[in-house]
Design a protein around this motif. Structure first.
Motif, PDB file in Angstrom:
ATOM      1  N   ARG A   1       0.710  -1.263   0.005  1.00  0.00           N
ATOM      2  CA  ARG A   1      -0.075  -0.077   0.009  1.00  0.00           C
ATOM      3  C   ARG A   1       0.912   1.232   0.130  1.00  0.00           C
ATOM      4  N   LEU A   2       1.930   1.272   0.807  1.00  0.00           N
ATOM      5  CA  LEU A   2       2.740   2.401   0.733  1.00  0.00           C
ATOM      6  C   LEU A   2       3.483   2.674  -0.470  1.00  0.00           C
ATOM      7  N   SER A   3       4.167   1.528  -1.113  1.00  0.00           N
ATOM      8  CA  SER A   3       4.642   1.655  -2.284  1.00  0.00           C
ATOM      9  C   SER A   3       3.599   2.198  -3.627  1.00  0.00           C
ATOM     10  N   ASN A   4       2.498   1.811  -3.599  1.00  0.00           N
ATOM     11  CA  ASN A   4       1.482   2.327  -4.392  1.00  0.00           C
ATOM     12  C   ASN A   4       1.198   3.657  -4.138  1.00  0.00           C
ATOM     13  N   ALA A   5       1.151   3.963  -2.968  1.00  0.00           N
ATOM     14  CA  ALA A   5       0.825   5.598  -2.742  1.00  0.00           C
ATOM     15  C   ALA A   5       2.032   6.343  -2.991  1.00  0.00           C
TER      16      ALA A   5
END
Length: 129
Positions: free
Chosen positions: A58-62
């Motif tokens: 989720r962090l890398s997608n954000a």
């Protein structure tokens, strides 16, 4: 650097193998409470590893979309550990407390050993060239 899904799949295989060994130890040993505590701790550590992978994705997608993520779930992972410790304290005849605490660290030990394996494999490939 391998991606998160690749690493998680490797860790998952190692964790299943470790859980299988613990179940065999519980089944064929006289130390049932110790192995039950290990199983509880490793299971919670495995759940925490899955949550960390999910939050990292989720962090890398954000980051790729220039959005903000405020947490990677540290509080929820600590809450699972606290819940497992409370279970071990509530039922000391079923779950060994120290074994439960040792079980939490198994996922980190798996990650560390896998990183060493990946590093050595990379070094070996570079020496072959």
């Amino acid at each position: 650097m391998p991606d998160v899904e690749f690493l998680y799949n490797r860790y998952r295989k190692y964790m299943y193998f470790t859980l299988a060994i613990v179940v065999l130890g519980w089944g064929f040993s006289a130390y049932k409470a110790f192995f039950a505590g290990l199983f509880l701790g490793i299971s919670v550590g495995f759940l925490n590893l899955w949550l960390l992978k999910k939050r990292t994705v989720r962090l890398s997608n954000a980051v790729t979309k220039n959005k903000t993520v405020y947490s990677i779930g540290t509080f929820s992972r600590m809450a699972y550990v606290a819940l497992a410790v409370l279970i071990a304290l509530k039922y000391p005849d079923i779950f060994h407390l120290i074994a439960t605490i040792i079980g939490f660290t198994v996922s980190y030990i798996v990650i560390f050993i896998d990183l060493i394996i990946l590093f050595l494999a990379k070094q070996f490939r570079q020496e072959e060239r």
